[in-house]
Design a protein around this motif. Structure first.
Motif, PDB file in Angstrom:
ATOM      1  N   VAL A  18       0.371  -1.211  -0.122  1.00  0.00           N
ATOM      2  CA  VAL A  18      -0.141   0.149  -0.429  1.00  0.00           C
ATOM      3  C   VAL A  18       0.883   1.142  -0.281  1.00  0.00           C
ATOM      4  CG1 VAL A  18      -1.582   1.035   1.130  1.00  0.00           C
ATOM      5  CG2 VAL A  18      -1.490  -1.002   1.110  1.00  0.00           C
ATOM      6  N   VAL A  19       0.664   2.263  -1.248  1.00  0.00           N
ATOM      7  CA  VAL A  19       1.297   3.677  -0.729  1.00  0.00           C
ATOM      8  C   VAL A  19       0.642   4.203  -1.129  1.00  0.00           C
ATOM      9  CG1 VAL A  19       3.885   2.250  -1.860  1.00  0.00           C
ATOM     10  CG2 VAL A  19       2.066   3.194  -3.427  1.00  0.00           C
ATOM     11  N   GLY A  20       0.724   5.601  -1.292  1.00  0.00           N
ATOM     12  CA  GLY A  20       0.216   6.761  -1.101  1.00  0.00           C
ATOM     13  C   GLY A  20       1.103   8.334  -1.240  1.00  0.00           C
ATOM     14  N   PRO A  21       0.683   9.224  -1.273  1.00  0.00           N
ATOM     15  CA  PRO A  21       1.187  10.579  -0.891  1.00  0.00           C
ATOM     16  C   PRO A  21       1.824  10.735   0.090  1.00  0.00           C
ATOM     17  CG  PRO A  21      -0.818  11.205  -2.199  1.00  0.00           C
ATOM     18  CD  PRO A  21      -1.241   9.421  -1.871  1.00  0.00           C
ATOM     19  N   GLN A  44       3.285   0.155   8.470  1.00  0.00           N
ATOM     20  CA  GLN A  44       1.636  -0.788   8.800  1.00  0.00           C
ATOM     21  C   GLN A  44       0.720  -1.042   8.697  1.00  0.00           C
ATOM     22  OE1 GLN A  44       2.458  -1.038  12.995  1.00  0.00           O
ATOM     23  NE2 GLN A  44       0.948  -2.815  12.621  1.00  0.00           N
ATOM     24  N   LYS A  45       0.022  -0.810   7.404  1.00  0.00           N
ATOM     25  CA  LYS A  45      -1.341  -1.242   7.206  1.00  0.00           C
ATOM     26  C   LYS A  45       0.386  -2.079   6.286  1.00  0.00           C
ATOM     27  CE  LYS A  45      -3.776   2.229   6.030  1.00  0.00           C
ATOM     28  NZ  LYS A  45      -3.176   3.420   5.547  1.00  0.00           N
ATOM     29  N   GLN A  59      -1.377  -6.452   6.495  1.00  0.00           N
ATOM     30  CA  GLN A  59      -1.818  -7.105   5.176  1.00  0.00           C
ATOM     31  C   GLN A  59      -1.042  -8.633   4.836  1.00  0.00           C
ATOM     32  OE1 GLN A  59      -2.331  -5.398   1.450  1.00  0.00           O
ATOM     33  NE2 GLN A  59      -4.253  -4.324   2.548  1.00  0.00           N
ATOM     34  N   LEU A  60       0.416  -8.033   5.130  1.00  0.00           N
ATOM     35  CA  LEU A  60       1.229  -9.288   4.816  1.00  0.00           C
ATOM     36  C   LEU A  60       1.637 -10.603   6.010  1.00  0.00           C
ATOM     37  CD1 LEU A  60       4.302  -7.668   2.877  1.00  0.00           C
ATOM     38  CD2 LEU A  60       2.637  -8.884   2.189  1.00  0.00           C
ATOM     39  N   ALA A  61       0.675  -9.670   7.328  1.00  0.00           N
ATOM     40  CA  ALA A  61       0.993 -10.605   8.018  1.00  0.00           C
ATOM     41  C   ALA A  61       1.886 -11.287   8.818  1.00  0.00           C
ATOM     42  CB  ALA A  61      -0.072 -11.972   7.622  1.00  0.00           C
TER      43      ALA A  61
END
Ligand code: GLN
Length: 282
Positions: free
Chosen positions: A84-87, A155-156, A160-162
């Motif tokens: 997950v990525v974003g600005p 952290q997300k 997600q990758l547990a």
């Protein structure tokens, strides 16, 4: 509108802003329809729903402002996983997989069970730390970043990758790590020269400057890491750094100045030296 028509419209629209309009159009349509690329070619006559069409138009409009595909769709693939990525966070680059490969190579196959402690400095989305964690469940990995925005993404991705062997920590380089020791320190620090023309072109304009640029020659943070890492490495510990294709000589010189040993420089598929590793000074 059919898939085929949408792809064509997207590619035409994005010609104005992208060097890869067709590919971008495919990526954004895949995201709008939640399908794989093969679906687009297997079902060219499938009609888009109204919702899918408005989603696609929304994505095209964002891309027209120059935003990177990874930020628009909200993820980037690295080491065969989605991050997950974003600005506010650097988009993982394929060349950084070389750094992961080299870190993994430090434990030969029969030693993969040994518990090494690893530090990832400036983890960003967490891609390096989490790729290592997946491959080496017995390593204990600490991933730090100065940016709390980046840590939220990390952290997300961790969730997600547990993976259970990564600890995230806010720290500007070594600032909050006093007294700790690691067998391996890895980093993809900022290393672009502050006045490098490519910082004001294309996708990188939207990424955090603090993850890209580092002083006049791009070596400020690398120099700082090399100077301090020795105190945070175990006696046989190894430092691995990603750097620019033209920074192999200055990085080796900085390491030699600080008495690091066993300096090795690794070439990527284009024959550029992009990773340097060295052992802690005796
Ligand atoms: N390789 C990236 C670029 O050229 C830079 C990433 C970094 O500075 N760590 O945009």
């Amino acid at each position: 509108m059919t898939i085929e028509e949408a792809l064509r419209l997207g590619a035409e629209t994005l010609q104005a802003c992208s060097d890869t309009p067709r590919l971008d159009s495919e990526c954004l349509l895949m995201q709008s329809l939640a399908v794989q690329r093969s679906h687009l070619y297997a079902w060219p006559q499938q009609a888009l729903s109204e919702l899918q069409q408005s989603q696609f138009n929304h994505f095209l409009a964002k891309r027209l402002t120059g935003q990177p595909i990874a930020y628009i769709r909200g993820w980037q693939e690295f080491w065969s996983e989605r991050f997950v990525v974003g600005p506010g966070v650097l988009i993982p680059r394929p060349e950084t997989e070389l750094l992961v490969e080299q870190a993994l190579a430090l434990s030969s196959k029969h030693l993969t069970d040994s518990e090494l402690t690893v530090l990832d400095l400036g983890t960003g989305s967490g891609c390096i730390a989490l790729a290592l964690a997946k491959e080496r469940p017995n390593w204990r990995i600490t991933a730090v970043d100065q940016s709390t925005v980046a840590l939220d993404y990390a952290q997300k991705n961790l969730d997600q990758l547990a993976v259970s062997n990564v600890e995230l920590l806010q720290s500007r380089w070594f600032a909050n790590l006093s007294g700790r020791r690691f067998d391996i320190i890895v980093s993809n620090p900022p290393y672009v020269a502050a006045d490098d023309a490519h910082l004001i072109q294309g996708d990188v304009r939207f990424e955090p400057p603090s993850a890209l640029a580092s002083g006049q020659d791009g070596l400020d943070d690398i120099g700082l890491i090399i100077e301090h890492a020795a105190r945070f490495l175990t006696p046989a510990g190894t430092l691995l750094l990603e750097h620019g294709f033209d920074q192999a000589a200055p990085v080796a010189a900085l390491l030699a100045d600080q008495q690091y040993g066993g300096i090795q420089q690794i070439r990527d598929l284009q024959q550029h030296i992009r990773v340097t590793l060295a052992h802690r000074p005796d």
